[in-house]
Scaffold this motif. Structure first.
Motif, PDB file in Angstrom:
ATOM      1  N   ALA A  53      32.423 -69.741  51.504  1.00  0.00           N
ATOM      2  CA  ALA A  53      33.520 -70.752  51.492  1.00  0.00           C
ATOM      3  C   ALA A  53      35.074 -69.845  51.377  1.00  0.00           C
ATOM      4  N   ARG A  54      36.066 -70.440  52.254  1.00  0.00           N
ATOM      5  CA  ARG A  54      37.303 -69.676  51.960  1.00  0.00           C
ATOM      6  C   ARG A  54      38.205 -70.369  50.902  1.00  0.00           C
ATOM      7  N   PRO A  55      39.070 -69.583  49.973  1.00  0.00           N
ATOM      8  CA  PRO A  55      39.162 -68.287  50.034  1.00  0.00           C
ATOM      9  C   PRO A  55      37.863 -67.565  49.599  1.00  0.00           C
ATOM     10  N   ARG A  56      37.532 -66.318  50.228  1.00  0.00           N
ATOM     11  CA  ARG A  56      36.328 -65.619  49.885  1.00  0.00           C
ATOM     12  C   ARG A  56      36.847 -64.893  48.370  1.00  0.00           C
ATOM     13  N   LEU A  57      36.023 -64.831  47.718  1.00  0.00           N
ATOM     14  CA  LEU A  57      35.894 -64.211  46.199  1.00  0.00           C
ATOM     15  C   LEU A  57      34.887 -63.185  46.244  1.00  0.00           C
ATOM     16  N   ILE A  58      35.447 -61.844  46.037  1.00  0.00           N
ATOM     17  CA  ILE A  58      34.737 -60.662  46.333  1.00  0.00           C
ATOM     18  C   ILE A  58      35.038 -59.737  45.237  1.00  0.00           C
ATOM     19  N   LYS A  59      33.788 -59.265  44.786  1.00  0.00           N
ATOM     20  CA  LYS A  59      33.971 -58.283  43.762  1.00  0.00           C
ATOM     21  C   LYS A  59      33.647 -56.752  44.539  1.00  0.00           C
ATOM     22  N   THR A  60      34.233 -55.895  43.871  1.00  0.00           N
ATOM     23  CA  THR A  60      33.983 -54.580  44.336  1.00  0.00           C
ATOM     24  C   THR A  60      34.373 -53.446  43.332  1.00  0.00           C
ATOM     25  N   HIS A  61      33.239 -52.228  43.263  1.00  0.00           N
ATOM     26  CA  HIS A  61      33.870 -51.156  42.342  1.00  0.00           C
ATOM     27  C   HIS A  61      34.165 -49.959  43.298  1.00  0.00           C
ATOM     28  N   LEU A  62      34.546 -50.326  44.615  1.00  0.00           N
ATOM     29  CA  LEU A  62      34.644 -49.299  45.478  1.00  0.00           C
ATOM     30  C   LEU A  62      36.297 -48.648  45.443  1.00  0.00           C
ATOM     31  N   THR A  63      36.330 -47.411  45.780  1.00  0.00           N
ATOM     32  CA  THR A  63      37.601 -46.780  45.562  1.00  0.00           C
ATOM     33  C   THR A  63      38.663 -47.540  46.611  1.00  0.00           C
ATOM     34  N   ARG A  64      39.949 -47.430  46.575  1.00  0.00           N
ATOM     35  CA  ARG A  64      40.649 -48.032  47.505  1.00  0.00           C
ATOM     36  C   ARG A  64      40.405 -47.664  48.989  1.00  0.00           C
ATOM     37  N   ALA A  65      40.039 -46.327  49.286  1.00  0.00           N
ATOM     38  CA  ALA A  65      40.089 -45.936  50.508  1.00  0.00           C
ATOM     39  C   ALA A  65      38.635 -46.409  50.845  1.00  0.00           C
ATOM     40  N   LEU A  66      37.670 -46.881  50.202  1.00  0.00           N
ATOM     41  CA  LEU A  66      36.615 -47.392  50.769  1.00  0.00           C
ATOM     42  C   LEU A  66      36.471 -48.854  50.894  1.00  0.00           C
ATOM     43  N   THR A  67      37.471 -49.780  49.942  1.00  0.00           N
ATOM     44  CA  THR A  67      37.547 -51.150  50.119  1.00  0.00           C
ATOM     45  C   THR A  67      38.271 -51.542  51.479  1.00  0.00           C
ATOM     46  N   PRO A  68      37.504 -52.498  51.869  1.00  0.00           N
ATOM     47  CA  PRO A  68      38.115 -53.008  52.969  1.00  0.00           C
ATOM     48  C   PRO A  68      39.388 -53.747  52.780  1.00  0.00           C
ATOM     49  N   PHE A  69      40.405 -53.351  53.523  1.00  0.00           N
ATOM     50  CA  PHE A  69      41.995 -53.659  52.932  1.00  0.00           C
ATOM     51  C   PHE A  69      42.738 -54.450  54.383  1.00  0.00           C
ATOM     52  N   ALA A  70      43.351 -55.613  54.046  1.00  0.00           N
ATOM     53  CA  ALA A  70      44.122 -56.240  54.672  1.00  0.00           C
ATOM     54  C   ALA A  70      45.278 -56.831  54.055  1.00  0.00           C
ATOM     55  N   ALA A  71      46.560 -56.714  54.840  1.00  0.00           N
ATOM     56  CA  ALA A  71      47.688 -57.001  54.272  1.00  0.00           C
ATOM     57  C   ALA A  71      47.824 -58.181  53.589  1.00  0.00           C
ATOM     58  N   GLY A  72      47.004 -59.152  54.162  1.00  0.00           N
ATOM     59  CA  GLY A  72      46.984 -60.852  53.737  1.00  0.00           C
ATOM     60  C   GLY A  72      46.013 -61.122  52.723  1.00  0.00           C
ATOM     61  N   ALA A  73      45.158 -60.114  52.298  1.00  0.00           N
ATOM     62  CA  ALA A  73      44.171 -60.172  51.294  1.00  0.00           C
ATOM     63  C   ALA A  73      44.833 -60.068  49.982  1.00  0.00           C
ATOM     64  N   ARG A  74      44.396 -60.337  48.866  1.00  0.00           N
ATOM     65  CA  ARG A  74      44.765 -60.148  47.770  1.00  0.00           C
ATOM     66  C   ARG A  74      43.880 -59.244  46.980  1.00  0.00           C
ATOM     67  N   TYR A  75      44.387 -58.380  46.202  1.00  0.00           N
ATOM     68  CA  TYR A  75      43.568 -57.368  45.473  1.00  0.00           C
ATOM     69  C   TYR A  75      43.978 -57.367  43.929  1.00  0.00           C
ATOM     70  N   ILE A  76      43.099 -57.748  43.192  1.00  0.00           N
ATOM     71  CA  ILE A  76      43.257 -57.728  41.915  1.00  0.00           C
ATOM     72  C   ILE A  76      42.697 -56.339  40.988  1.00  0.00           C
ATOM     73  N   TYR A  77      43.384 -55.571  40.513  1.00  0.00           N
ATOM     74  CA  TYR A  77      42.625 -54.338  39.974  1.00  0.00           C
ATOM     75  C   TYR A  77      43.001 -54.229  38.447  1.00  0.00           C
ATOM     76  N   VAL A  78      41.642 -54.267  37.779  1.00  0.00           N
ATOM     77  CA  VAL A  78      41.628 -54.176  36.305  1.00  0.00           C
ATOM     78  C   VAL A  78      41.244 -52.996  35.769  1.00  0.00           C
ATOM     79  N   ALA A  79      42.162 -52.187  35.250  1.00  0.00           N
ATOM     80  CA  ALA A  79      41.935 -50.823  34.534  1.00  0.00           C
ATOM     81  C   ALA A  79      41.556 -50.919  32.986  1.00  0.00           C
ATOM     82  N   ARG A  80      40.609 -49.935  32.766  1.00  0.00           N
ATOM     83  CA  ARG A  80      40.459 -49.993  31.171  1.00  0.00           C
ATOM     84  C   ARG A  80      40.368 -48.619  30.763  1.00  0.00           C
ATOM     85  N   ASN A  81      40.815 -48.219  29.557  1.00  0.00           N
ATOM     86  CA  ASN A  81      40.956 -46.940  29.232  1.00  0.00           C
ATOM     87  C   ASN A  81      39.421 -46.170  29.248  1.00  0.00           C
ATOM     88  N   PRO A  82      39.470 -44.845  29.507  1.00  0.00           N
ATOM     89  CA  PRO A  82      38.197 -44.302  29.921  1.00  0.00           C
ATOM     90  C   PRO A  82      37.308 -44.023  28.551  1.00  0.00           C
TER      91      PRO A  82
END
Ligand code: PPS
Length: 279
Positions: A75-104
């Motif tokens: 159902a929309r809005p689609r909620l999607i988890k991914t561990h892909l790098t930016r280059a592999l992640t399907p990207f659209a200007a109108g989609a939203r991307y939340i990136y969470v970084a954690r110290n290595p």
């Protein structure tokens, strides 16, 4: 990819075409994915929790595990988890991307416990931290190299459709992060966060204590002798597992790989503590 993920899901997931309105939670493994997913889920569902035991990944699936057909049927809005790098992640200007970084340093410790605890995905039940550390520093773990992932997304920190936050920010002030995520997600989430009772219930539902009470929502079963999926939820846990020499090597990698980038400034206090510990 984890052994238990079908290759077809990965291939198909890469071909998903992102749409305006999609909300992606993007992370390197063990960096706060599930925590952020549940925040997003609750903000977009008026704070109503999942039923006890109902798995989050049905409502918020992992793209490269389930493939594009499952995601496209959401159902929309689609909620999607991914561990892909930016280059592999399907990207659209109108989609939203939340990136969470954690110290290595904390990430590698969490990832070690994760890897030991999923025998269906890894042949590592008796692996040592020292073994896992070598895999991690050489990028030979699920989803590849930590730094490549972080740098691929931190380069987009100023993009209007990317919300960049750290696990440590979430630990320091979950309330502020939830309100900021709501603003990023738009009117429905903002109106949930404006309602004090709803906001309080979301804060409670996503607390470590509450999330640790219902492990089956977040993960398949783990062996009894392994820590649960929602395990410790600490900043600074690295000191309990890492030798000074390991800390020095990961610090050298951090310095070398992030130099001159936004990512180099992300964790000044942790980096200073690692420098002291490893010198
Ligand atoms: S995964 O498998 O990649 O999706 O794992 P991910 O969800 O990214 O990360 C798991 C770690 O996040 C911790 N966690 C939390 N910390 C604080 N508060 C809450 N509510 C919370 N929920 C999950 C979880 O305990 C893992 O970290 P460690 O250090 O192993 O405890």
């Amino acid at each position: 990819m984890p052994m238990g993920f079908p290759a077809a899901g990965f291939e198909s997931g890469l071909r998903y075409v992102a749409e305006p309105g999609d909300v992606f939670v993007c992370t390197y493994p063990k960096c706060g994915t599930t925590w952020m997913q549940y925040i997003v889920y609750l903000l977009l569902h008026d704070g109503r929790p999942l039923a006890p035991g109902a798995p989050l990944d049905l409502a918020f699936p992992h793209l490269e595990e389930v493939g594009r057909e499952v995601v496209a049927a959401l159902a929309r809005p689609r909620l999607i988890k991914t561990h892909l790098t930016r280059a592999l992640t399907p990207f659209a200007a109108g989609a939203r991307y939340i990136y969470v970084a954690r110290n290595p340093f904390d990430c590698v410790v969490s990832f070690y416990h994760h890897t030991r605890g999923f025998p269906q995905h890894y042949d590592f039940a008796n692996g040592t931290f020292a073994d896992f550390f070598e895999c991690f520093v050489s990028g030979e773990v699920d989803f590849g190299d930590y730094f490549e992932h972080l740098l691929s997304w931190s380069a987009l920190v100023d993009a209007p459709n990317v919300f960049f936050v750290t696990y440590e920010d979430m630990q320091a002030d979950a309330h502020a992060v939830i309100v900021a995520v709501a603003r990023f997600l738009g009117e429905k989430a903002e109106s949930a966060a404006r309602n004090e009772a709803v906001l309080a219930s979301i804060l409670d539902a996503v607390s470590f204590k509450r999330m640790a009470e219902d492990q089956r929502r977040w993960s398949s079963a783990r062996p009894k002798d392994q820590p649960p999926f929602v395990r410790k939820g600490a900043v600074g846990d690295w000191q309990t597992s890492m030798t000074p020499s390991q800390a020095r090597r990961l610090l050298a990698a951090f310095d070398e790989r992030t130099v001159g980038t936004f990512a180099a400034q992300l964790w000044p206090e942790i980096i200073a503590a690692v420098r002291r510990y490893s010198s």
